[in-house]
Design a protein around this motif. Structure first.
Motif, PDB file in Angstrom:
ATOM      1  N   MET A  91       4.486  -6.779   2.184  1.00 33.80           N
ATOM      2  CA  MET A  91       5.808  -6.323   1.765  1.00 33.80           C
ATOM      3  C   MET A  91       6.445  -5.588   2.940  1.00 33.80           C
ATOM      4  O   MET A  91       5.803  -4.751   3.564  1.00 33.80           O
ATOM      5  CB  MET A  91       5.695  -5.384   0.556  1.00 33.80           C
ATOM      6  N   THR A  92       7.682  -5.914   3.270  1.00 35.19           N
ATOM      7  CA  THR A  92       8.338  -5.268   4.406  1.00 35.19           C
ATOM      8  C   THR A  92       8.649  -3.810   4.088  1.00 35.19           C
ATOM      9  O   THR A  92       8.650  -3.388   2.928  1.00 35.19           O
ATOM     10  CB  THR A  92       9.650  -5.976   4.772  1.00 35.19           C
ATOM     11  N   GLY A  93       8.951  -3.059   5.151  1.00 38.53           N
ATOM     12  CA  GLY A  93       9.327  -1.672   4.958  1.00 38.53           C
ATOM     13  C   GLY A  93      10.593  -1.537   4.133  1.00 38.53           C
ATOM     14  O   GLY A  93      10.720  -0.631   3.308  1.00 38.53           O
ATOM     15  N   ILE A  94      11.555  -2.450   4.352  1.00 39.23           N
ATOM     16  CA  ILE A  94      12.802  -2.421   3.581  1.00 39.23           C
ATOM     17  C   ILE A  94      12.522  -2.612   2.099  1.00 39.23           C
ATOM     18  O   ILE A  94      13.035  -1.868   1.236  1.00 39.23           O
ATOM     19  CB  ILE A  94      13.772  -3.515   4.071  1.00 39.23           C
ATOM     20  N   GLU A  95      11.698  -3.604   1.771  1.00 39.33           N
ATOM     21  CA  GLU A  95      11.365  -3.873   0.364  1.00 39.33           C
ATOM     22  C   GLU A  95      10.615  -2.696  -0.258  1.00 39.33           C
ATOM     23  O   GLU A  95      10.849  -2.339  -1.416  1.00 39.33           O
ATOM     24  CB  GLU A  95      10.513  -5.151   0.266  1.00 39.33           C
ATOM     25  N   ALA A  96       9.723  -2.083   0.528  1.00 39.07           N
ATOM     26  CA  ALA A  96       8.958  -0.937   0.020  1.00 39.07           C
ATOM     27  C   ALA A  96       9.884   0.238  -0.287  1.00 39.07           C
ATOM     28  O   ALA A  96       9.757   0.886  -1.333  1.00 39.07           O
ATOM     29  CB  ALA A  96       7.889  -0.527   1.037  1.00 39.07           C
ATOM     30  N   ASN A 131      11.931   8.115  -6.634  1.00 37.26           N
ATOM     31  CA  ASN A 131      11.330   8.966  -5.602  1.00 37.26           C
ATOM     32  C   ASN A 131      12.361   9.243  -4.507  1.00 37.26           C
ATOM     33  O   ASN A 131      12.898   8.328  -3.899  1.00 37.26           O
ATOM     34  CB  ASN A 131      10.108   8.259  -5.007  1.00 37.26           C
ATOM     35  N   GLN A 132      12.627  10.536  -4.254  1.00 37.28           N
ATOM     36  CA  GLN A 132      13.648  10.919  -3.286  1.00 37.28           C
ATOM     37  C   GLN A 132      13.073  11.522  -2.005  1.00 37.28           C
ATOM     38  O   GLN A 132      13.786  12.190  -1.251  1.00 37.28           O
ATOM     39  CB  GLN A 132      14.620  11.920  -3.934  1.00 37.28           C
ATOM     40  N   GLU A 186       0.839  -1.205   0.000  1.00 34.07           N
ATOM     41  CA  GLU A 186       0.000   0.000   0.000  1.00 34.07           C
ATOM     42  C   GLU A 186       0.871   1.252   0.000  1.00 34.07           C
ATOM     43  O   GLU A 186       0.554   2.249  -0.665  1.00 34.07           O
ATOM     44  CB  GLU A 186      -0.917   0.015   1.227  1.00 34.07           C
ATOM     45  N   ALA A 187       1.979   1.209   0.740  1.00 27.76           N
ATOM     46  CA  ALA A 187       2.881   2.358   0.807  1.00 27.76           C
ATOM     47  C   ALA A 187       3.484   2.659  -0.558  1.00 27.76           C
ATOM     48  O   ALA A 187       3.565   3.816  -0.978  1.00 27.76           O
ATOM     49  CB  ALA A 187       3.993   2.091   1.823  1.00 27.76           C
ATOM     50  N   VAL A 188       3.901   1.620  -1.269  1.00 28.01           N
ATOM     51  CA  VAL A 188       4.484   1.806  -2.602  1.00 28.01           C
ATOM     52  C   VAL A 188       3.465   2.422  -3.550  1.00 28.01           C
ATOM     53  O   VAL A 188       3.785   3.355  -4.306  1.00 28.01           O
ATOM     54  CB  VAL A 188       4.992   0.458  -3.162  1.00 28.01           C
ATOM     55  N   LYS A 189       2.233   1.946  -3.499  1.00 27.51           N
ATOM     56  CA  LYS A 189       1.187   2.470  -4.379  1.00 27.51           C
ATOM     57  C   LYS A 189       0.896   3.939  -4.090  1.00 27.51           C
ATOM     58  O   LYS A 189       0.721   4.742  -5.006  1.00 27.51           O
ATOM     59  CB  LYS A 189      -0.085   1.630  -4.240  1.00 27.51           C
ATOM     60  N   GLU A 190       0.828   4.312  -2.807  1.00 31.11           N
ATOM     61  CA  GLU A 190       0.589   5.711  -2.446  1.00 31.11           C
ATOM     62  C   GLU A 190       1.744   6.594  -2.905  1.00 31.11           C
ATOM     63  O   GLU A 190       1.544   7.694  -3.422  1.00 31.11           O
ATOM     64  CB  GLU A 190       0.394   5.851  -0.935  1.00 31.11           C
ATOM     65  N   PHE A 250       8.171   4.611   7.781  1.00 28.64           N
ATOM     66  CA  PHE A 250       7.938   3.205   7.469  1.00 28.64           C
ATOM     67  C   PHE A 250       8.354   2.306   8.620  1.00 28.64           C
ATOM     68  O   PHE A 250       9.506   2.354   9.065  1.00 28.64           O
ATOM     69  CB  PHE A 250       8.752   2.786   6.240  1.00 28.64           C
ATOM     70  N   ASP A 251       7.416   1.468   9.094  1.00 29.26           N
ATOM     71  CA  ASP A 251       7.785   0.377   9.981  1.00 29.26           C
ATOM     72  C   ASP A 251       8.567  -0.640   9.154  1.00 29.26           C
ATOM     73  O   ASP A 251       8.319  -0.795   7.948  1.00 29.26           O
ATOM     74  CB  ASP A 251       6.519  -0.243  10.573  1.00 29.26           C
ATOM     75  N   VAL A 252       9.495  -1.347   9.785  1.00 30.13           N
ATOM     76  CA  VAL A 252      10.279  -2.346   9.053  1.00 30.13           C
ATOM     77  C   VAL A 252       9.475  -3.615   8.831  1.00 30.13           C
ATOM     78  O   VAL A 252       9.351  -4.108   7.704  1.00 30.13           O
ATOM     79  CB  VAL A 252      11.595  -2.662   9.800  1.00 30.13           C
TER      80      VAL A 252
END
Length: 229
Positions: free
Chosen positions: A58-63, A72-73, A36-40, A51-53
């Protein structure tokens, strides 16, 4: 006012963080897994991401890795219960800018966000390149095969379009990030500024255009296949 993406799957902690950040005046968009984070992050503009890890799907690291791979920076702070140095290094190597180890103080988190807010207010890149155009923000000048002056509003609007060129940005997003929420700017006025920018892009013979009609969304398009900057 900063707009923050919060990716935290613990619902109670998420509610506490949202309340704390909203009480400071920040706008918070919560999600509950890494996907969901990646999509947003792909579709919206944020000033910071938390991001929580350890998250489902999908983990926070992967996201973070996917978000950085997309170009995205946005500033990212990892929220992690893992205190080992190697785990923190993994997060930073994935693209995170900072981390806070759980349990953490809300005062500490808010202090870091205020510091980031001050930095954002005082820092602007001198030049931005896209396709065959260069935006010189400090001098409010658009350059390509020749150059032309821009107004402060045109400069800020083009800055946002360049930094988010992979996204289709709706009217509300562009208005809030160009003029702020307190200014009485509507879609009609935004359309006028979009039209100004289109004319100026044409006047410098740029192979760059702004996609979209009056209803939005808008996106900066590189029409040149040769020598993109």
């Amino acid at each position: 006012m900063m707009r923050i993406l919060l990716a935290e799957d613990e619902k109670e902690l998420s509610r506490v963080l949202i309340a704390a950040m909203q009480s400071t005046g920040y706008e918070v968009v919560p999600v509950y897994n890494g996907l969901e984070a990646v999509k947003e992050a792909e579709s919206e503009i944020f000033d910071a991401m938390l991001f929580d890890v350890m998250m489902p799907v999908m983990t926070g690291i992967e996201a973070v890795q996917k978000i950085r791979a997309a170009g995205n920076q946005t500033y990212i702070i990892m929220l992690t219960a893992m205190a080992e140095v190697d785990d923190k290094v993994t997060g930073l190597d994935a693209g995170a800018d900072d981390y806070i180890t759980k349990p953490f103080s809300l005062k500490e988190l808010l202090a870091r966000l205020r510091s980031l807010e001050r930095r954002n207010e005082n820092y602007t890149e001198d030049t931005l390149d896209f396709g065959d155009i260069t935006l010189v923000t400090t001098e409010q000048r658009l350059e390509s095969y020749n150059s032309i002056s821009l107004s402060a509003e045109e400069t800020k609007l083009l800055n946002i379009l360049i930094l988010n060129s992979k996204k289709k940005l709706d009217n509300k997003t562009l208005i809030e990030h160009t003029w702020g929420k307190n200014e009485k700017i509507d879609s009609e006025m935004l359309w006028i500024y979009i039209s100004y920018l289109r004319q100026k892009l044409q006047s410098v013979n740029a192979h760059v255009s702004i996609y979209g009609n009056k209803r939005g969304p808008y996106q900066l398009i590189n029409n040149s296949k040769e020598d993109p900057k």
